[in-house]
Scaffold this motif. Structure first.
Motif, mmCIF file in Angstrom:
data_model
loop_
_atom_site.group_PDB
_atom_site.id
_atom_site.type_symbol
_atom_site.label_atom_id
_atom_site.label_comp_id
_atom_site.label_asym_id
_atom_site.label_seq_id
_atom_site.Cartn_x
_atom_site.Cartn_y
_atom_site.Cartn_z
ATOM 1 N N ALA A 292 0.833 -1.284 -0.054
ATOM 2 C CA ALA A 292 0.006 -0.051 0.241
ATOM 3 C C ALA A 292 1.043 1.614 0.004
ATOM 4 O O ALA A 292 0.669 2.514 -0.597
ATOM 5 C CB ALA A 292 -1.191 -0.107 1.345
ATOM 6 N N ALA A 293 1.985 1.257 0.405
ATOM 7 C CA ALA A 293 2.983 2.199 0.386
ATOM 8 C C ALA A 293 3.293 2.617 -0.583
ATOM 9 O O ALA A 293 3.640 3.705 -0.871
ATOM 10 C CB ALA A 293 3.987 1.914 2.381
ATOM 11 N N ASP A 294 3.851 1.645 -0.929
ATOM 12 C CA ASP A 294 4.859 2.036 -2.793
ATOM 13 C C ASP A 294 3.668 1.915 -3.414
ATOM 14 O O ASP A 294 4.244 2.926 -4.195
ATOM 15 C CB ASP A 294 4.930 -0.199 -2.900
ATOM 16 C CG ASP A 294 6.244 -0.576 -2.566
ATOM 17 O OD1 ASP A 294 6.793 0.231 -2.026
ATOM 18 O OD2 ASP A 294 6.111 -1.749 -2.421
ATOM 19 N N LEU A 295 2.252 2.104 -3.083
ATOM 20 C CA LEU A 295 1.224 2.428 -4.636
ATOM 21 C C LEU A 295 1.279 3.743 -3.781
ATOM 22 O O LEU A 295 0.321 4.225 -5.363
ATOM 23 C CB LEU A 295 -0.101 1.315 -4.481
ATOM 24 C CG LEU A 295 -0.444 0.417 -5.805
ATOM 25 C CD1 LEU A 295 -0.405 0.976 -6.734
ATOM 26 C CD2 LEU A 295 0.717 -0.647 -4.991
ATOM 27 N N PHE A 296 1.355 4.926 -3.315
ATOM 28 C CA PHE A 296 0.938 5.453 -2.682
ATOM 29 C C PHE A 296 2.052 6.342 -3.103
ATOM 30 O O PHE A 296 1.623 7.405 -3.999
ATOM 31 C CB PHE A 296 0.821 5.292 -1.381
ATOM 32 C CG PHE A 296 1.051 7.639 -0.767
ATOM 33 C CD1 PHE A 296 -0.282 7.940 -0.648
ATOM 34 C CD2 PHE A 296 2.173 7.726 -0.475
ATOM 35 C CE1 PHE A 296 -0.146 9.393 -0.423
ATOM 36 C CE2 PHE A 296 1.914 9.129 0.310
ATOM 37 C CZ PHE A 296 0.454 9.918 0.256
ATOM 38 N N VAL A 297 3.564 5.526 -2.948
ATOM 39 C CA VAL A 297 4.398 6.747 -3.705
ATOM 40 C C VAL A 297 4.873 6.929 -4.880
ATOM 41 O O VAL A 297 4.693 8.049 -6.036
ATOM 42 C CB VAL A 297 6.020 5.657 -3.039
ATOM 43 C CG1 VAL A 297 6.925 6.828 -3.430
ATOM 44 C CG2 VAL A 297 5.516 6.131 -1.651
ATOM 45 N N THR A 298 3.877 5.491 -5.375
ATOM 46 C CA THR A 298 3.734 5.605 -6.996
ATOM 47 C C THR A 298 2.921 6.581 -7.439
ATOM 48 O O THR A 298 2.937 6.897 -8.721
ATOM 49 C CB THR A 298 3.396 3.271 -7.463
ATOM 50 O OG1 THR A 298 4.206 3.009 -7.113
ATOM 51 C CG2 THR A 298 3.370 3.875 -9.184
#
Length: 927
Positions: A292-298
């Motif tokens: 979820a953090a990865d997708l947020f930054v992406t």
């Protein structure tokens, strides 16, 4: 001499201009970047006078210059009302031009899409000029002129624009009152603009900007003695192209006007042992949180603008359960990484690898959950609020994820986000909290309180919110929700298999796979046919099999289209469509403390080109508590059936040692049962449950209960007709006063807005959010009982049992003794307030044996005030009938002093009877 002075001024001006770089739209070039300041709540009165403390901020001033003495200073600020979504751009200007001419003017040119004067006819129409001439305003009746770009140029007379809040003073030195004698003249003005004045729905993050001042006479200083080479019409602009003014028809040379401050984002992830749970799925909660953090930054990268230096960082928080000293604090670096993603520029979307490292180590099973330490690390290390006077030219948004309870270090359990952090920390930070788990399992009440406390100052809030989630898809959506307000984007709902974004400037499709390695290219269909290059200006595609996502970014897609997302692998409904838009939906529900029985005003504002959208179909689905935690913990019986809370039966109160031992044994029994039950639960044995959550875990386990029950409510309409909480009919704000709030817990809302604009563009918008509803007990609804207690260390005692309850019939429940303050008048509290683990609390007070019983007050910071004793009767108990410590009624035996008085009276009566009998006996003997 005067002519020589003028030449010197001219030479100085030219020398200063020669050092300027060429104008550009480089977001890092301070010469062409202007950030609008912001106002909290200061009243704006357009009186034509610079009030200095309201405007004169050199950091937010642009200066229009030229080679012929004409000069203008412009101060601007933005006001945003978080409650209504209304925006204002407030401008003050001062032109140094001593030759008053009715045709003198100042113009403001705005490139809304910041696309540098594209040849696209539709987009070029977004560019707007606002022109003010010196004779256009008399008193408060000002007529401005709005001119749109046509054929690549601004031409024609334009159309009048009446501003209700504007004032121009045709002869006013303004910022130049301190100029040399003879040059202290000019004109000034101030005005308020709204997006609707331009035909926009909102102010974008960055605008192309040109400020142009012109003097319509021989030159700006003197009409009779023009300087050599001075043009007949003097011009000054911001920005400049080297030493030359910039043309209104050369938008590549315009500057950048930032309508918001740069944002520092901090992602704060729970790295406790409980995050090892899989909830029946393949991945544990920690892996889901990292993705979820990865997708947020992406997603930040997909909407990244080079005009603003937004930054992002990721951290985790954890603390050894077996070491509560500072050495046990492992908060900071993401587990398994060499260090956190340091605060830095938002990176481009990755096509391989991940920000959190997909192979990073799992949390240690012995990791506890130090939520307070996680916030402190984010404030100091990630967001730069380490002391007084933090940088107020940046916004700070944090996403705090937790699946459980704040439980380490013990010295911080519990903590209060309203009082345990400084005013600056709360006013300069907005925190969106995400609970991964239901009420009774995760401390949803604390997480909601954190978001309410850290709202960044109410007028600026980009929506500090609370979200309660139960699935990976909901977790992703909660993270992406954080971007909607600051980036002015909306999520588009899926209706069947279709998406109707309306008329967006940018359209982003994101697919997320449960198994990252299965991620593959996305393809699109438009109106049932494969989408082609003719359906958008440009397209960018991304695929990442480490994070497990694919994305498509379309610029200027076709309007009024029905889009479908196609992939070769099953997405299992993990699809997200975000639109950077013309049609704007704002969701205006306030994040605050709600209590059972309160209405929650749900509101959605719909705008198209600054005009309200009427006749839309706006609705909300809700998932609501079926039972409250306080009610459940207060009423669950030994057989797991609901029962009525009762005061426990303690040993005979005449023996103080027996009574105190009985109370102690009662509490120890509860502690032992809870500890044994929690330790026996798989997956969380190393991380202790605390407070009421230890109790709920015990009851859930013994009663084989998954958790508190929840109910789903079907779609409910929001209306724009002046009813159901709607304030103004026909203003494009759809409302519902949601009143089904009778129980404590998390209320989850999913909004849908479907409609058609006046020019036939169909659109859909959606949003999810949560609100936590607590229990606010009232003295008048709280049962209590006063009992005569045993003698304690040669002092009399009084026992006050009370069962805090609200007007809706909800029990506060056990585990909240720390929220009550105790005061004793005429005595002393004996020990702390005792939690009896069934909703009842006990306060023992001692006093002198021959004194009146004390007055005991129990209060909270939510207005509860129960005061009993000596005639005080607040509450629902019976203060005229007390009982002893074992619960046996003792009518009319209020205190030891009363007992002694009765004994004296009885003795006097007996003595009188004896004397009377002696008198009668003596008389009889005389006869």
């Amino acid at each position: 001499m005067k002519r020589l002075l003028r030449y010197r001024c001219l030479a100085g001006t030219l020398l200063g201009l020669s050092t300027l770089a060429l104008a550009s739209t480089d977001g890092t070039d301070p010469a062409v970047n202007h950030t609008v300041s912001r106002s909290v709540s200061a009243v704006f009165t357009a009186d034509g006078v610079n009030t200095l403390n309201e405007y004169n901020d050199a950091d937010h001033m642009v200066e229009a210059l030229g080679s012929d003495y004409l000069e203008a200073k412009v101060y601007s600020k933005r006001y945003f009302d978080a409650a209504t979504g209304n925006e204002e751009l407030r401008v003050y200007f001062s032109v140094h031009d001593i030759d008053a001419n009715a045709d003198d003017r100042i113009s403001f040119y705005f490139d809304r899409l910041h696309n540098h004067g594209t040849a696209n006819a539709d987009e070029a129409q977004e560019d707007t000029a606002l022109r003010i001439t010196r004779a256009d305003c008399v008193a408060l009746a000002c007529n401005f002129t709005r001119i749109n770009r046509s054929g690549g140029v601004f031409a024609g007379a334009g159309s009048p624009l009446a501003l209700s809040n504007a004032h121009i003073i045709a002869a006013n030195p303004g910022e130049y009152a301190g100029a040399e004698v003879g040059f202290q003249l000019g004109w000034s003005g101030e005005f308020v603009l709204t997006p609707a004045d331009f035909g926009w729905s909102y102010f974008p993050q960055t605008l192309g900007l040109l400020v142009e001042a012109r003097s319509e006479n021989a030159n700006a200083i003197s009409s009779s003695n023009p300087l050599p080479g001075a043009p007949a019409t003097s011009t000054a602009t911001y920005p400049l192209n080297g030493a030359n003014t910039v043309s209104a028809n050369a938008p590549l040379m315009w500057g950048n006007m930032h309508m918001r401050y740069p944002i520092d984002y901090a992602v704060i992830m729970d790295n406790s042992g409980s995050m090892l749970q899989t909830d029946g799925g393949v991945d544990n909660r920690w892996v889901q949180a990292k993705r979820a953090a990865d997708l947020f930054v992406t997603t930040l990268g997909l909407f990244k603008t080079d005009m603003l230096d937004d930054q992002v960082s990721i951290s985790q928080y954890s603390w050894s359960c077996s070491d509560e000293t500072v050495s046990g604090n492992t908060t900071g670096a993401v587990s398994g990484l060499g260090g956190k993603l340091s605060p830095g520029d938002v990176p481009p979307p990755p096509t391989s690898g991940s920000y959190t490292d997909a192979n990073a180590a799992n949390p240690g099973s012995n990791n506890c959950t130090p939520i307070k330490a996680g916030i402190e690390f984010a404030l100091e290390d990630q967001l730069g609020i380490a002391g007084a006077s933090p940088n107020d030219k940046r916004d700070r948004i944090a996403i705090l994820l937790s699946d459980g309870l704040h439980n380490q270090p013990n010295s911080d359990v519990p903590f209060d986000p309203n009082t345990d952090f400084s005013v600056d920390e709360k006013n300069f930070t907005q925190i969106r909290t995400v609970a991964l788990g239901n009420d009774g399992v995760a401390d949803t009440a604390l997480l909601a309180d954190i978001s309410t406390a850290f709202n960044g100052g109410a007028a600026y809030s980009h929506e500090a919110r609370f979200n309660q989630t139960n699935s990976f898809s909901d977790l992703l959506m909660a993270y992406l929700e954080t971007l909607q307000a600051p980036l002015t984007i909306n999520q588009v709902p899926k209706i069947g298999a279709n998406y109707n974004p309306g008329a967006p400037d940018k359209l982003v499709f994101i697919g997320v796979w449960d198994t990252p390695a299965n991620a593959t290219d996305l393809t699109l269909e438009l109106n049932g046919n494969p989408a082609s290059a003719a359906d958008y200006d440009s397209l960018a595609s991304y695929v990442n099999t480490d994070i497990g996502y694919a994305a498509l970014v379309l610029n200027n897609p076709a309007e009024n289209g029905v889009w479908q997302l196609v992939s070769s692998g099953a997405l299992q409904d993990n699809e997200f469509v975000l639109a950077d838009l013309r049609i704007l939906a704002r969701f205006l529900t306030q994040q605050k403390k709600y209590f059972a029985g309160d209405d929650i005003l749900l509101q959605v504002s719909l705008l198209d080109n600054g005009e309200p959208i009427l006749g839309a179909n706006v609705s909300v689905e809700a998932a609501v508590p079926g039972e409250g935690l306080g009610n459940y913990l207060s009423t669950v019986g030994d057989n797991c059936e609901a029962t009525t809370p009762n005061i426990p039966s303690f040993a005979n109160g005449d023996d103080n040692s027996q009574f105190l031992a009985s109370v102690k044994k009662h509490n120890q029994s509860w502690t032992r049962r809870i500890s044994q039950a929690v330790a026996a639960q798989s997956g969380s044995a190393a991380e202790p449950k605390v407070g009421r959550f230890a109790l709920s875990s015990y009851h859930f386990g013994r009663c084989q209960k998954e958790g508190l029950t929840r109910n789903a409510l079907p779609g409910m309409p929001l209306v724009d007709d002046g009813t159901q909480g709607d304030k103004i009919a026909g203003d494009g704000i759809y409302s519902l006063a949601f009143n089904n709030t009778g129980l404590e817990g998390s209320y989850n809302f999913r909004y849908f807005a479907l409609g058609t604009t006046t020019d036939g563009v169909e659109f859909g918008r959606m949003r999810v959010s949560s609100q936590y509803v607590g229990v606010a007990p009232t003295a008048g609804d709280t049962p209590f009982q006063i009992m005569v207690g045993p003698m304690l260390a040669d002092r009399a005692s009084q026992l006050l049992y009370f069962l805090p309850k609200d007007s809706q019939g909800n029990y506060v429940g056990p585990g909240l003794a720390h929220t009550f303050a105790v005061e004793v008048e005429g005595g002393y509290p004996y020990g702390e307030l005792l939690d009896l683990n069934n909703g009842y609390y006990l306060q023992i007070a001692t006093y002198a044996p021959n004194a009146q019983p004390p007055v005991v007050s129990i209060s909270t910071n939510n207005g509860f005030d129960l005061t009993v004793g000596n005639g005080h009767t607040a509450g629902t108990g019976n203060p005229d009938c007390e009982t002893n410590a074992s619960g046996v009624a003792q009518a009319d035996e209020h205190t030891p002093l009363v007992k002694q008085l009765w004994a004296i009276i009885v003795a006097l009566v007996v003595l009188c009877l004896i004397l009377l009998m002696l008198l009668i006996f003596c008389r009889l003997r005389k006869r």
